[in-house]
Design a protein around this motif. Structure first.
Motif, mmCIF file in Angstrom:
data_model
loop_
_atom_site.group_PDB
_atom_site.id
_atom_site.type_symbol
_atom_site.label_atom_id
_atom_site.label_comp_id
_atom_site.label_asym_id
_atom_site.label_seq_id
_atom_site.Cartn_x
_atom_site.Cartn_y
_atom_site.Cartn_z
ATOM 1 N N ARG A 117 0.829 -1.203 0.000
ATOM 2 C CA ARG A 117 0.000 0.000 0.000
ATOM 3 C C ARG A 117 0.872 1.264 0.000
ATOM 4 O O ARG A 117 0.644 2.198 -0.761
ATOM 5 N N GLU A 126 4.023 10.002 -8.443
ATOM 6 C CA GLU A 126 5.079 10.350 -9.402
ATOM 7 C C GLU A 126 4.489 10.649 -10.791
ATOM 8 O O GLU A 126 4.698 11.750 -11.308
ATOM 9 N N GLU A 156 10.577 12.260 -12.184
ATOM 10 C CA GLU A 156 9.363 11.697 -11.580
ATOM 11 C C GLU A 156 9.030 10.393 -12.293
ATOM 12 O O GLU A 156 8.592 9.416 -11.668
ATOM 13 N N MET A 195 -4.392 9.002 -6.105
ATOM 14 C CA MET A 195 -4.844 8.587 -4.779
ATOM 15 C C MET A 195 -4.928 9.717 -3.758
ATOM 16 O O MET A 195 -5.808 9.731 -2.905
ATOM 17 N N THR A 216 5.012 20.789 -2.386
ATOM 18 C CA THR A 216 4.530 19.406 -2.517
ATOM 19 C C THR A 216 5.698 18.437 -2.713
ATOM 20 O O THR A 216 5.710 17.363 -2.119
ATOM 21 N N ASP A 217 6.688 18.840 -3.503
ATOM 22 C CA ASP A 217 7.873 17.973 -3.592
ATOM 23 C C ASP A 217 8.557 17.822 -2.228
ATOM 24 O O ASP A 217 9.215 16.818 -1.962
ATOM 25 N N GLY A 303 -1.671 13.108 6.222
ATOM 26 C CA GLY A 303 -2.694 12.258 6.836
ATOM 27 C C GLY A 303 -3.218 12.827 8.144
ATOM 28 O O GLY A 303 -2.996 13.990 8.486
ATOM 29 N N SER A 307 -3.177 8.735 13.999
ATOM 30 C CA SER A 307 -3.397 7.706 12.980
ATOM 31 C C SER A 307 -2.907 6.357 13.476
ATOM 32 O O SER A 307 -1.728 6.204 13.814
ATOM 33 N N LYS A 319 7.812 2.034 8.349
ATOM 34 C CA LYS A 319 8.029 3.450 8.022
ATOM 35 C C LYS A 319 8.472 4.166 9.289
ATOM 36 O O LYS A 319 7.768 4.112 10.305
ATOM 37 N N ILE A 402 -8.047 17.336 5.449
ATOM 38 C CA ILE A 402 -7.768 16.047 6.096
ATOM 39 C C ILE A 402 -7.390 16.312 7.552
ATOM 40 O O ILE A 402 -6.656 17.267 7.831
HETATM 41 N N1 BYC Z 1 -5.688 12.425 0.361
HETATM 42 O O1 BYC Z 1 -4.625 7.197 9.067
HETATM 43 P P1 BYC Z 1 -4.441 8.209 7.979
HETATM 44 C C1 BYC Z 1 5.814 12.786 -3.499
HETATM 45 C C2 BYC Z 1 -6.491 8.616 3.743
HETATM 46 S S1 BYC Z 1 4.673 13.145 -2.266
HETATM 47 C C3 BYC Z 1 -6.510 11.352 0.275
HETATM 48 O O2 BYC Z 1 -3.893 9.499 8.379
HETATM 49 P P2 BYC Z 1 -2.037 7.240 6.888
HETATM 50 C C4 BYC Z 1 5.863 13.670 -4.672
HETATM 51 C C5 BYC Z 1 -5.536 7.486 4.056
HETATM 52 O O3 BYC Z 1 -5.028 6.908 2.854
HETATM 53 C C6 BYC Z 1 4.843 11.834 -1.073
HETATM 54 N N2 BYC Z 1 -6.634 10.432 1.252
HETATM 55 O O4 BYC Z 1 -3.568 7.547 6.841
HETATM 56 C C7 BYC Z 1 5.696 15.018 -4.546
HETATM 57 C C8 BYC Z 1 -6.367 6.549 4.868
HETATM 58 O O5 BYC Z 1 -7.166 5.783 3.990
HETATM 59 P P3 BYC Z 1 -7.756 4.347 4.416
HETATM 60 C C9 BYC Z 1 4.003 10.596 -1.365
HETATM 61 C C10 BYC Z 1 -5.883 10.576 2.352
HETATM 62 O O6 BYC Z 1 -1.902 6.012 6.062
HETATM 63 C C11 BYC Z 1 5.703 15.830 -5.678
HETATM 64 C C12 BYC Z 1 -7.305 7.466 5.621
HETATM 65 O O7 BYC Z 1 -7.294 8.713 4.908
HETATM 66 N N3 BYC Z 1 4.328 9.519 -0.483
HETATM 67 O O8 BYC Z 1 6.547 11.853 -3.383
HETATM 68 O O9 BYC Z 1 -1.453 7.259 8.228
HETATM 69 C C13 BYC Z 1 5.891 15.259 -6.941
HETATM 70 C C14 BYC Z 1 -6.890 7.613 7.057
HETATM 71 O O10 BYC Z 1 -5.762 8.481 7.169
HETATM 72 C C15 BYC Z 1 -5.005 11.655 2.519
HETATM 73 C C16 BYC Z 1 3.599 9.165 0.605
HETATM 74 O O11 BYC Z 1 2.577 9.719 0.897
HETATM 75 C C17 BYC Z 1 -4.926 12.608 1.459
HETATM 76 N N4 BYC Z 1 -4.122 13.686 1.525
HETATM 77 O O12 BYC Z 1 -1.372 8.514 6.184
HETATM 78 C C18 BYC Z 1 6.050 13.897 -7.056
HETATM 79 C C19 BYC Z 1 4.157 8.043 1.442
HETATM 80 N N5 BYC Z 1 -4.410 11.536 3.732
HETATM 81 O O13 BYC Z 1 -6.579 3.492 4.813
HETATM 82 C C20 BYC Z 1 6.052 13.095 -5.923
HETATM 83 C C21 BYC Z 1 3.270 6.880 1.587
HETATM 84 C C22 BYC Z 1 -4.899 10.437 4.300
HETATM 85 O O14 BYC Z 1 -8.681 4.596 5.553
HETATM 86 N N6 BYC Z 1 1.996 7.171 2.248
HETATM 87 N N7 BYC Z 1 -5.772 9.843 3.486
HETATM 88 O O15 BYC Z 1 -8.411 3.867 3.141
HETATM 89 C C23 BYC Z 1 1.802 7.263 3.590
HETATM 90 O O16 BYC Z 1 2.732 7.194 4.344
HETATM 91 C C24 BYC Z 1 0.420 7.414 4.137
HETATM 92 O O17 BYC Z 1 -0.431 6.638 3.381
HETATM 93 C C25 BYC Z 1 -0.118 8.860 4.182
HETATM 94 C C26 BYC Z 1 -1.508 8.828 4.876
HETATM 95 C C27 BYC Z 1 0.850 9.747 4.920
HETATM 96 C C28 BYC Z 1 -0.365 9.422 2.786
#
Ligand code: BYC
Length: 477
Positions: A117, A126, A156, A195, A216-217, A303, A307, A319, A402
């Motif tokens: 995930r 990306e 990207e 997403m 955002t980056d 997020g 959480s 993580k 959020i």
């Molecule tokens: N939009 O418990 P929570 C980059 C969802 S940018 C929509 O807080 P978690 C780049 C969440 O998915 C970096 N939905 O969630 C920049 C969860 O859904 P489920 C990208 C959102 O998992 C520029 C629910 O709400 N990488 O690289 O602790 C150009 C509950 O939330 C949002 C990552 O993000 C949202 N904003 O935290 C190119 C790293 N926020 O499970 C590239 C990987 C939350 O209930 N991702 N939700 O269905 C993560 O670490 C985590 O998934 C998040 C969310 C930090 C994004």
């Protein structure tokens, strides 16, 4: 100690330092994915410039002392590759219940869904950003900026490759399906959106582009730093190398905004006026509104403040925190507390929550601190120009979608407002349709004469890879 600085193999279709030549299953899977990727790039990548020769940096090694070469490349022929930072011999998991155990070289079965995930979410951002920035080449304020945009775009694309490699190598059929789906979703699409929220917004003009690459980056930087701590070593190594490229993206944002501020200040002084719109520049209050928008949209990417997902990611070693290994605590956080802010009964209140649950918020705070450094530098420039204006990061609760502030109306200085107060002031804080129309009106046809810049932005202090000011960064066919 570093071992395995594996030389990058450039002979095959997919440059790599992961021994694809000996890993035929993954090699074939990636070769099968490749045409779909190229189709996606041709459909959704920079429109109108696929035949142009662009002076691009390509990663050719993972040695920090010299990892890239610069040359003219047609973007569809860019050598997107799979590059992992060197393996650290004997690396141990630095946090959570597996702290001190050997880092995993394979995915532990019990964490498979969780890791997949996270990799998919990371991967999804990306291509999304390439889609968002697709039309900007047509209005580039110079060849230098156009080249930087395309550099960001191809990298990207490479970051998508990085995540797809992990999916194909470690996640079997599910991974293959996710890799396909990454090419199917589209930024802003009503039925198949990307997403995360910020990646479905538009990036319609260059002020937005520079704000996006600054704010955002930088979320990308923080998330990659947190994933670079992962107990799953291939993810850690992938993210570590992505961070090398990511630094340039934030440089593009920070210097882009600096150069607009510089130009605006020059024109304000030269014409002795605040009304720089009359002379075709971007006024500082408009820049502040764009900053407010991009900052708050990017804060949402961290997020929820509290959480359980985040707590599980950490406890299970998947993580970590920003600069985890430099933090002086037990790296378990079982009994620890952390103070978060949230809205209760119309007031912003501080609440102590278990530190494990507050890891998103903690990363958000690290991010805010990091963002503040650039703002300080911009303010120094404005002050040096003798202009009384200060750029500010709005309060973390401002315009959020959020978390605990979603639904509340919070002013940039952190007061909870009634809906009527918000409505009366919103146009002072966020870009209005008039502001957007004005900024769009400045985005004339691309400035393609080498060394020339649009009126609203100053030239950079130095060229890319030491090139002179009138260097032809993009050649058109
Ligand atoms: N939009 O418990 P929570 C980059 C969802 S940018 C929509 O807080 P978690 C780049 C969440 O998915 C970096 N939905 O969630 C920049 C969860 O859904 P489920 C990208 C959102 O998992 C520029 C629910 O709400 N990488 O690289 O602790 C150009 C509950 O939330 C949002 C990552 O993000 C949202 N904003 O935290 C190119 C790293 N926020 O499970 C590239 C990987 C939350 O209930 N991702 N939700 O269905 C993560 O670490 C985590 O998934 C998040 C969310 C930090 C994004």
């Amino acid at each position: 100690m570093n071992i395995n600085i594996t030389a990058v193999d450039y002979d095959g279709l997919i440059p790599n330092n992961v021994g694809l030549g000996q890993d035929l299953r993954v090699k074939h899977a990636l070769e099968k994915w490749h045409p779909g990727y190229i189709n996606w790039w041709n459909d959704m990548g920079p429109e109108g410039f696929q035949e142009s020769l662009v002076y691009l940096r390509t990663a050719i090694s993972v040695d920090p002392k010299g990892w890239a070469k610069f040359d003219y490349v047609r973007m569809p022929e860019y050598r997107w590759g799979v590059l992992l930072a060197p393996q650290h011999e004997g690396r141990k998991i630095p946090f959570g219940m597996h702290k001190g155990e050997d880092a995993w070289q394979e995915v532990p079965g019990e964490y498979r869904a969780m890791l997949r995930r996270l990799i998919v979410i990371q991967g999804d951002t990306e291509p999304a950003s390439v889609e968002q920035q697709r039309y900007l080449g047509k209005t580039a304020p110079s060849l230098y900026d156009m080249r930087n945009l395309f550099q960001v775009n191809v990298e990207e694309g490479r970051h998508l490759w990085a995540m797809v490699y992990l999916l194909q190598k470690y996640f079997g059929t599910d991974g293959r399906e996710e890799a396909e789906a990454l090419l199917q979703r589209r930024s802003g699409h009503a039925d198949t959106p990307r997403m995360l929220g910020a990646f479905n917004e538009k990036t319609p003009d260059w002020l937005s582009f520079f704000m996006f690459t600054y704010f955002t980056d930088r979320d990308g930087k923080m998330q990659l730093e947190a994933l670079a701590q992962s107990g799953f070593d291939p993810l850690s190594r992938t993210c570590r190398f992505m961070l090398t490229e990511e630094a340039h993206h934030m440089f593009v944002g920070e210097t882009g905004i600096s150069r607009i501020i510089q130009r605006t200040c020059e024109l304000m002084k030269e014409h002795k006026t605040d009304d720089v719109r009359a002379i075709g520049a971007i006024d500082l209050p408009t820049m502040q509104k764009y900053l407010n928008f991009h900052f708050s949209v990017s804060l949402d990417l961290f997020g929820q403040e509290a959480s359980t997902n985040a707590a599980n990611y950490y406890t299970q070693g998947v993580k970590g925190r920003f600069l985890e290994t430099r933090i002086d605590d037990d790296h378990l956080l079982t009994g620890a507390a952390y103070e978060i802010e949230t809205v209760e009964d119309g007031r912003i209140v501080k609440k102590s929550v278990p530190a494990l649950q507050a890891l998103n918020e903690r990363l958000r705070q690290d991010y805010i601190d990091d963002c503040a450094r650039g703002v300080l530098r911009w303010n120094k420039m404005i002050e040096k120009a003798g202009i009384a204006f200060e750029m500010k990061l709005p309060h973390r609760g401002f315009d959020r979608r959020i978390g605990g502030f979603a639904g509340a109306r919070v002013s940039p200085d952190g007061r909870v407002l009634s809906e009527a107060e918000w409505k009366a002031n919103e146009s002072k804080w966020l870009p209005t349709s008039e502001d957007r129309a004005y900024v769009t009106s400045l985005m004339g046809p691309a400035v393609i004469e080498p060394g020339k810049f649009a009126n609203w932005i100053a030239p950079p202090a130095r060229g890319i890879n030491g090139q002179p000011g009138d260097f032809e960064y993009v050649r058109f066919n």
